[in-house]
Scaffold this motif. Structure first.
Motif: not given
Length: 136
Positions: A41-63
């Protein structure tokens, strides 16, 4: 749950991973998610970038059934997002209106992932006990 040993494991006879191992693997996951978000994602899409990090953090918490590691990885995810995806060159700034919302979204992803992981572990344990009773 034994907090000194990092929690329980689903498999009998296999000791749970220590806190440091879980924290290191979570840090590697957050760094990989940060790199992936920057590439996708380009720097102009911070929420899309945050979503990728949120999925990783949530997946880690699930495991990883260790709340200490979950909180540490969530904070690391927020710092990596703020320093490398929202700002440039690893500079950390608190953006008055937005940073609290970003941190809250990552915390919500962590709580959701931990809840889903707990439900999965409970259902897996019940299924294993049911199979053991019905086969014996």
């Amino acid at each position: 749950m034994d907090p000194e040993r990092g929690g329980r494991t689903e498999r009998r006879g296999v000791p749970p991973a220590p806190f440091g191992i879980r924290l290191g693997s979570g840090a590697a996951l957050v760094v990989a998610a940060t790199c992936l978000a920057a590439a996708l994602f380009p720097p102009s899409a911070p929420l899309a970038r945050l979503l990728v990090v949120a999925v990783a953090v949530g997946g880690f918490a699930a495991v990883a059934p260790d709340p200490r590691a979950d909180v540490a990885v969530t904070l690391l995810g927020f710092l990596c997002f703020t320093g490398f995806l929202l700002d440039r060159y690893g500079e950390l700034h608190w953006h008055t209106g937005r940073s609290g919302g970003y941190l809250l979204l990552l915390a919500a992803a962590t709580v959701l992932g931990a809840a889903l992981g707990t439900i999965r572990r409970v259902l897996t344990g019940r299924r294993a006990r049911f199979v053991a009773r019905s086969s014996g």
